[in-house]
Write an enzyme that holds these catalytic residues in place. Sequence first.
Site, mmCIF file in Angstrom:
data_model
loop_
_atom_site.group_PDB
_atom_site.id
_atom_site.type_symbol
_atom_site.label_atom_id
_atom_site.label_comp_id
_atom_site.label_asym_id
_atom_site.label_seq_id
_atom_site.Cartn_x
_atom_site.Cartn_y
_atom_site.Cartn_z
ATOM 1 N N GLU A 109 -23.176 -6.637 -63.102
ATOM 2 C CA GLU A 109 -22.532 -5.115 -63.071
ATOM 3 C C GLU A 109 -21.248 -5.484 -63.767
ATOM 4 O OE1 GLU A 109 -22.383 -1.655 -60.167
ATOM 5 O OE2 GLU A 109 -21.213 -3.020 -59.675
ATOM 6 N N GLU A 167 -21.780 -1.034 -49.624
ATOM 7 C CA GLU A 167 -20.958 -1.772 -50.797
ATOM 8 C C GLU A 167 -19.505 -1.767 -50.338
ATOM 9 O OE1 GLU A 167 -20.596 -3.120 -55.384
ATOM 10 O OE2 GLU A 167 -21.464 -1.182 -54.738
#
Length: 256
Positions: free
Chosen positions: A239, A142
Amino acid sequence: MPQFSANLSMMFHEHPFLERFDAARHAGFEAVEFMFPYAYPVAALGQAVEDSGHAISIFNLPAGDWERGERGFACIPGRETDFRASVETAVRYAEAAGAKRLHALSGTMGNISPGAARATYVENLRFAADRLGESGLELTIEPINSRDMPGYFLSSTELAADILAELDLANVGLQFDIYHHQIMHGDILKSLERFMPMIRHMQIAGVPDRNEPDTGELDYDRVFKEIDVLGYKGWVGLEYRPRAGTVEGLAWMNDQ
């Protein structure tokens, strides 16, 4: 409309961690994710997941001493033994929780040259992919924006795509966090179209303050439509940091 996974490391702070699973179930979530479960016994995590019935969309490999600034060590020469041990630890937790996907943080470079960091990172990812493959697990990488995490090696989606092409491994893919990508690159709709073939997991938050997605500079209604048009069927992790209470902040979902 995408399927949403609640991030228990950032949401439901009204409850102790192991009680957040039940709170998320009561709020209507069928899947959850979290950053690090390693402060809790493997059996306790497995029981919390079993009791809640959640799918686990993703969590991170151990990242070292977070309080002292470590953000993983996959790119750091000399930390290969630590990285391999972190993979074994994560696999035990994944098997207990029924997770199918793990994320490996790259780490920050410090005084390491980009070339050395990349070579170490790629070597470690190959090891992790092979070990996770033995347990039927996927690995993601990521890109994380350099404003929130200065010095982080994998801060560019372009770099992540290049590394994935170099690895060319079936069980390794991209974790595409729209919040991080927007800060570093922008052009979200075209970027989704470009990178969708390699995306294995997605995450969202409002930009620039990382609150609910109904705030900030992005039109998430349009983003969600594009995700659907592109045929993404995986989980989209929430998130973000709720502005007030977690449940109160979920009103945006009811408007979809």
